[in-house]
Design a protein around this motif. Structure first.
Motif, PDB file in Angstrom:
ATOM      1  N   ASP A   8      39.546  30.067  40.737  1.00  0.00           N
ATOM      2  CA  ASP A   8      38.552  30.066  41.807  1.00  0.00           C
ATOM      3  C   ASP A   8      37.428  31.027  41.451  1.00  0.00           C
ATOM      4  N   HIS A  10      33.900  32.835  43.580  1.00  0.00           N
ATOM      5  CA  HIS A  10      33.049  32.942  44.774  1.00  0.00           C
ATOM      6  C   HIS A  10      31.878  33.859  44.469  1.00  0.00           C
ATOM      7  N   HIS A  42      43.149  32.454  46.712  1.00  0.00           N
ATOM      8  CA  HIS A  42      42.829  31.023  46.576  1.00  0.00           C
ATOM      9  C   HIS A  42      43.378  30.483  45.248  1.00  0.00           C
TER      10      HIS A  42
HETATM   11 MG    MG Z   1      37.913  29.705  47.182  1.00  0.00          MG
END
Ligand code: MG
Length: 157
Positions: A8, A10, A42
């Motif tokens: 993941d 971000h 995540h």
């Molecule tokens: Mg995420």
């Protein structure tokens, strides 16, 4: 035994409440996301789902659903652990690599390890938290994002 991977990334923006592995890290930036943007949780949730061949985090916790807006990402763990239990499997170990320039992770590693162990209901000795910078090469190096890779091994109970 079965293995799963998760990844993941971000964006970081000015703000407070940077959460990594469920731990609040003091830093003047926040990870942007529909939930709290906790890349580590995540990636890890996706790794468990991957090991179960049960889709991905978006299938289970849609960013179109209001109930996940601003949600603490540790809420994603319980339904995934329930799936694991249903299949009579358990987590054998967790390995993670955070890709981040700042803040330095070293002072927070132990707290994150403890938190991840608690959230995924495994002993701390089964959890590995690592971090790397991107050597000045890209957006991660410029402090614009944090990414995470996670691997989970699961086995029959
Ligand atoms: Mg995420």
């Amino acid at each position: 035994m079965r293995i799963g991977i998760g990844y993941d990334i971000h964006r970081l923006k000015a703000g407070r409440e940077l959460f990594l592995g469920g731990v609040l890290i003091p830093y003047p930036k926040v990870l942007l996301g529909h939930s709290d943007g906790d890349v580590l949780l995540h990636a890890l949730t996706d790794a468990v789902l991957g090991a179960l061949a049960a889709g991905d985090i978006g299938d289970h916790f849609s960013d179109q659903e209001l109930r996940w807006k601003g949600a603490a990402s540790e809420k994603f763990a319980a339904p995934v652990l329930a799936l694991l239990k249903k299949k009579r499997m358990c987590i054998l170990n967790i390995d993670t690599v955070l890709l981040m320039e700042k803040p330095k992770l070293q002072p927070h590693k132990q707290a994150i390890k403890k938190s991840v162990a608690k959230i995924f209901k495994v002993p701390e000795s089964l959890v590995s938290i690592k971090a790397k910078t991107h050597e000045g090469l890209d957006a991660i190096s410029r402090g614009q994002a944090i990414a995470c890779h996670a691997t989970v091994l699961i086995g029959k109970v």
